[in-house]
Write a protein that holds these residues in place. Structure first.
Motif, mmCIF file in Angstrom:
data_model
loop_
_atom_site.group_PDB
_atom_site.id
_atom_site.type_symbol
_atom_site.label_atom_id
_atom_site.label_comp_id
_atom_site.label_asym_id
_atom_site.label_seq_id
_atom_site.Cartn_x
_atom_site.Cartn_y
_atom_site.Cartn_z
ATOM 1 N N SER A 174 0.844 -1.191 0.000
ATOM 2 C CA SER A 174 0.000 0.000 0.000
ATOM 3 C C SER A 174 0.878 1.238 0.000
ATOM 4 O O SER A 174 2.062 1.195 0.375
ATOM 5 N N LEU A 175 0.308 2.358 -0.401
ATOM 6 C CA LEU A 175 1.062 3.599 -0.456
ATOM 7 C C LEU A 175 1.533 4.016 0.930
ATOM 8 O O LEU A 175 2.590 4.635 1.075
ATOM 9 N N ARG A 176 0.794 3.638 1.960
ATOM 10 C CA ARG A 176 1.164 4.001 3.329
ATOM 11 C C ARG A 176 2.483 3.367 3.748
ATOM 12 O O ARG A 176 3.156 3.871 4.657
ATOM 13 N N CYS A 177 2.891 2.285 3.086
ATOM 14 C CA CYS A 177 4.138 1.603 3.449
ATOM 15 C C CYS A 177 5.372 2.277 2.860
ATOM 16 O O CYS A 177 6.496 1.900 3.212
ATOM 17 N N VAL A 178 5.177 3.234 1.980
ATOM 18 C CA VAL A 178 6.318 3.932 1.386
ATOM 19 C C VAL A 178 7.007 4.756 2.472
ATOM 20 O O VAL A 178 6.365 5.383 3.321
ATOM 21 N N TYR A 179 8.327 4.773 2.432
ATOM 22 C CA TYR A 179 9.121 5.384 3.498
ATOM 23 C C TYR A 179 8.845 6.874 3.660
ATOM 24 O O TYR A 179 9.042 7.431 4.749
ATOM 25 N N ALA A 180 8.382 7.550 2.621
ATOM 26 C CA ALA A 180 8.176 8.999 2.689
ATOM 27 C C ALA A 180 7.316 9.396 3.879
ATOM 28 O O ALA A 180 7.566 10.426 4.519
ATOM 29 N N PHE A 181 6.323 8.593 4.210
ATOM 30 C CA PHE A 181 5.415 8.952 5.302
ATOM 31 C C PHE A 181 6.098 8.823 6.661
ATOM 32 O O PHE A 181 5.897 9.662 7.543
ATOM 33 N N SER A 182 6.923 7.791 6.830
ATOM 34 C CA SER A 182 7.681 7.670 8.081
ATOM 35 C C SER A 182 8.686 8.802 8.209
ATOM 36 O O SER A 182 8.909 9.333 9.303
ATOM 37 N N TYR A 183 9.293 9.179 7.084
ATOM 38 C CA TYR A 183 10.272 10.257 7.098
ATOM 39 C C TYR A 183 9.619 11.583 7.457
ATOM 40 O O TYR A 183 10.140 12.344 8.285
ATOM 41 N N CYS A 184 8.467 11.856 6.852
ATOM 42 C CA CYS A 184 7.805 13.141 7.082
ATOM 43 C C CYS A 184 7.270 13.260 8.503
ATOM 44 O O CYS A 184 7.234 14.356 9.080
ATOM 45 N N GLU A 185 6.835 12.143 9.087
ATOM 46 C CA GLU A 185 6.320 12.183 10.449
ATOM 47 C C GLU A 185 7.413 12.468 11.474
ATOM 48 O O GLU A 185 7.127 12.898 12.591
ATOM 49 N N ASN A 186 8.655 12.225 11.100
ATOM 50 C CA ASN A 186 9.759 12.389 12.042
ATOM 51 C C ASN A 186 10.685 13.553 11.691
ATOM 52 O O ASN A 186 11.741 13.712 12.290
ATOM 53 N N THR A 187 10.314 14.339 10.690
ATOM 54 C CA THR A 187 11.104 15.503 10.313
ATOM 55 C C THR A 187 10.179 16.678 10.053
ATOM 56 O O THR A 187 8.963 16.515 9.883
ATOM 57 N N THR A 188 10.748 17.839 10.002
ATOM 58 C CA THR A 188 10.001 19.038 9.645
ATOM 59 C C THR A 188 10.637 19.626 8.397
ATOM 60 O O THR A 188 11.851 19.826 8.326
ATOM 61 N N SER A 189 9.805 19.890 7.413
ATOM 62 C CA SER A 189 10.293 20.436 6.146
ATOM 63 C C SER A 189 10.063 21.937 6.128
ATOM 64 O O SER A 189 8.911 22.391 6.140
ATOM 65 N N PRO A 190 11.136 22.723 6.121
ATOM 66 C CA PRO A 190 10.949 24.180 6.063
ATOM 67 C C PRO A 190 10.362 24.598 4.729
ATOM 68 O O PRO A 190 10.658 24.023 3.693
ATOM 69 N N GLU A 191 9.502 25.595 4.782
ATOM 70 C CA GLU A 191 8.889 26.090 3.553
ATOM 71 C C GLU A 191 9.928 26.832 2.717
ATOM 72 O O GLU A 191 10.819 27.500 3.234
ATOM 73 N N MET A 192 9.790 26.692 1.393
ATOM 74 C CA MET A 192 10.708 27.363 0.487
ATOM 75 C C MET A 192 10.447 28.869 0.522
ATOM 76 O O MET A 192 9.296 29.310 0.617
#
Length: 756
Positions: A174-192
């Motif tokens: 499933s798409l939920r298993c893609v690493y991007a979601f785990s990465y985003c939940e544990n990091t903060t992405s500054p706005e451009m």
């Protein structure tokens, strides 16, 4: 232990010890293995399974030698951690922060093969409970090849790591298993930052600014901000002025002409998803006639249409062609590569990939001619409106608009035409390995990047970004961290990120954009994205300046030949007689004639190209590609960077670029010296800073120990410095089994054969 490996006889007249094992095997039996090594895990990364010791084979011939280490599988990558002490890499200037040279992102895995004794078997998924291979061979989408031996690991660990890699790389998920979601939940992405940023076209201001920049005269639609009109359309888009609110809600966006770009003369380029027209139902046909009339009203009551499905390859044809093409670069060992050299060019030609690149560029030139020469509105269409339409519309804008040849402009172009334009990145890459999506898998975006590279290598100074930038961008498609290439359209992206957002957050999950290059590279590495030879636009009048137009070389290209005409007929299809009467325009079809025709083939395009070529070359004006056989070349940096035997130590394009960059740096230093006599100390200081920042890539390149044609992806420290063996000589040596005596042979005085 060693006595069991020797001759074992009773006579000891003279030493006759013969070793049938490699030094690595002796070492593994002598010394107890140390504990497993662990990689530096990223935020949200979890190790699923591991095995040690594992031998990672080198690509050098078939010596079966390599490096021992630990093989791991996480929710982000397959990683090999070497046991060897890592020497500080002073010349490693291009290090990716997310994964290293021995890491394979799960989405980057293309195929997995199992080595069973002397046989190589393709693994298609599923758990192999009874038998596991002694060797794992991984082919990557970035064309790297890894070979791991599980012979030295415990049987239980070997089974777990093999099954774990196969499961997480090849099994449906499933798409939920893609690493991007785990990465985003544990990091903060500054706005451009809003100033000097890539336009993401996710807000009203970006669309307004782009239409204002091109002086377009169309209607900005905001009614789909919540995707009420259509799930396929972007939140905001632009249509002709004569399109009414009632027209917007019909057919879920199919048949609706979407604005792409406006020419300075007033005409514009539009694209749409075609409607199936049936004789029984006249409603779709009537709707399409109304939309064509709306496009024609945009400028001089004229329009030309083109159904790309009739003249360009299908997405299935693109996939089949690329599958054949990439096999010539996925090399398990150097011997296999040299054997394929016998029919190199003919094999490349037969797979048809380079010809598809030529067809796309040719189609884009057709559209450019209509906009530039005839000042006519153009509407391109296909079934989805988000595959080949994206390719052609993007290429047209690159050829006509110098803004999109800057780094930020190019990124904004990809956002507008591909991301906001609804290209199904998830389905075309089939990251989730869904069986029902196999037919939808196709490297359409890579085809576009290939076309851009052809333009770049023919007109290098016209582009602010470098070849390295394009190569990195093609790799980043398969890094499952960025939201840019993870979804099928804006609606899909918004719904998934909102659903996956933790309850503690107020807004949707914030995944980084691929354009935030600081996630992958530091500032020094990002300097290599800039083309040091870029001809920046100046305020001086360029009307009398005539630039040197480089000749097109034959290096890494197909033999010179006539254009291959598509099997399907028609460039710019005829409209119905009734529609032609309504629009009051001339016949709008142009046929692609075969070489056997009585009429000269490609006469109009040839005349258009020759007229442009006769004028002084303006790198900030219109650019047209040369499309004859030798001009369409192989993207050397992307496809050959991992094959050591074809690298040129101290040579290749990077050596030429480095030398020219050094000269450019000297010129800039001289300019700064002159400025010091005319400016204040403060101005001098700022000028010095500006000069150093601009020449940073060149200084980085010169600091390397030894450059190669694969710089910056491969450094000379990994290479075996043995001479390349020409094909004809190699075959005779292999047949006579005297390949080992090559170094002792004297030159025969004949002219040396070349690899490239």
């Amino acid at each position: 232990m060693l006595s069991s490996l020797g001759s074992g006889g009773g006579k000891t007249a003279k030493p006759s010890f013969v070793s049938y094992v490699t030094p690595e095997e002796i070492k593994s039996e002598k010394e107890p293995y140390k504990k497993e090594n662990q990689p530096d895990l990223l935020p949200g990364e979890v190790v699923f399974c591991s095995a040690c010791p594992v031998l990672k084979y080198s690509q050098d011939d078939m010596s079966q030698r390599g490096v021992f280490g630990t093989l791991l599988c996480t929710n982000f990558r397959v990683s090999f951690v070497s046991d060897e002490v890592q020497v500080e890499e002073t010349c490693k200037l291009f290090k990716n922060k997310l994964y290293g040279e021995n890491d394979i992102p799960l989405a980057c895995v293309d195929n997995i093969y199992g080595g069973y004794e002397d046989k190589k078997k393709l693994i298609t998924g599923g758990l192999l409970k009874n038998k596991y291979p002694s060797k794992i061979i991984v082919h990557c989408k970035d064309l790297r090849v890894f070979q791991f031996s599980l012979t030295y690991s415990k049987e239980e660990d070997a089974k777990k790591i093999f099954q774990g890699i196969v499961h997480h790389c090849l099994e449906p998920k499933s798409l939920r298993c893609v690493y991007a979601f785990s990465y985003c939940e544990n990091t903060t992405s500054p706005e451009m930052q809003r100033k000097e940023r890539t336009m993401l076209f996710d807000c009203l201001e970006d669309w307004t600014q782009d239409m204002k920049r091109t002086k377009g005269n169309c209607r900005l639609v905001t009614e789909n901000s919540s995707f009420e009109l259509s799930q396929k359309l972007p939140q905001f888009f632009i249509v002709p002025l004569n399109v009414t609110d009632e027209d917007l809600v019909k057919f879920q966006g199919n048949g609706l002409p979407m604005w792409c770009w406006s020419h300075h003369s007033g005409c514009a380029l539009f694209k749409t998803a075609s409607l199936p027209l049936s004789q029984e139902d006249n409603v779709p046909q009537t709707y399409m006639e109304k939309m064509l009339t709306a496009v024609a009203h945009n400028h001089l009551y004229s329009v030309k249409t083109e159904d790309l499905s009739d003249t360009l390859p299908t997405i299935q044809d693109i996939q089949l062609s690329y599958n054949k093409f990439k096999q010539f670069f996925l090399i398990d060992n150097t011997t296999e590569f040299w054997m394929s050299d016998m029919k190199w060019f003919s094999s490349l030609e037969n797979c048809g990939w380079l010809d598809m690149i030529r067809q796309c560029l040719l189609k884009a030139v057709e559209v450019v001619e209509c906009l530039e020469k005839e000042n006519t509105n153009v509407l391109i269409m296909e079934e989805s409106g988000s595959d080949l339409c994206c390719v052609i519309s993007s290429l047209v804008q690159l050829m006509l608009d110098p803004h999109y040849r800057t780094l930020l402009g190019f990124q904004s172009l990809v956002q507008k035409e591909w991301v906001a334009g609804g290209h199904a990145f998830l389905d075309r890459s089939n990251q989730l390995h869904l069986k029902e999506k196999v037919e939808s898998q196709s490297p359409v975006f890579l085809l576009f990047l290939e076309c851009v590279w052809q333009l770049h290598q023919q007109h290098g100074p016209a582009f602010q970004f470098s070849e390295t930038y394009l190569t990195v961008l093609s790799d980043s498609v398969h890094v499952p961290v960025f939201a840019t290439f993870l979804f099928n359209n804006d609606s899909h992206r918004a719904n998934v990120l909102r659903a996956e957002s933790p309850s503690s957050q107020r807004g949707p999950l914030n995944c980084p954009s691929v354009w935030d290059w600081s996630v992958q590279f530091d500032c020094r590495a990002q300097d290599l994205f800039t083309n040091p030879l870029y001809a920046q636009k100046t305020k001086q009048d360029r009307s009398q300046r005539k630039s040197h137009r480089p000749k097109h070389q034959r290096q890494l290209s197909l033999p010179s030949s006539a254009f291959k005409t598509p099997t399907k007929k028609g460039f710019f299809k005829d409209e119905a007689d009734s529609l032609k009467k309504i629009l009051g325009v001339k016949r709008i079809s142009r046929w692609m004639l075969s070489p056997s025709s009585d009429f000269p083939p490609m006469s109009s395009i040839k005349e258009f190209y020759e007229t442009w070529q006769a004028k002084p070359l303006d790198y900030h004006g219109m650019l047209l590609p040369c499309l004859d056989g030798p001009s369409i070349r192989v993207w050397m940096q992307r496809y050959l960077r991992w094959i050591h035997d074809v690298q040129i130590l101290g040579g290749g394009p990077v050596a030429v670029l480095s030398k020219v960059s050094e000269l450019l740096a000297e010129v800039q230093e001289l300019r700064s010296e002159l400025d010091r006599h005319a400016r204040t100390v403060t101005s001098n200081h700022r000028g010095a800073i500006r000069t150093r920042a601009k020449t940073a890539p060149e200084n980085l390149a010169r600091s390397s120990v030894r450059l190669s044609s694969s710089f910056p992806f491969v450094t000379s420290r990994n290479w075996s410095f043995k001479p390349a063996i020409p094909t004809s000589m190699l075959q005779s040596l292999m047949m006579s089994e005297v390949a080992g005596d090559l170094a002792s042979r004297e030159d025969d005085g004949s002219e040396p054969e070349t690899v490239v």
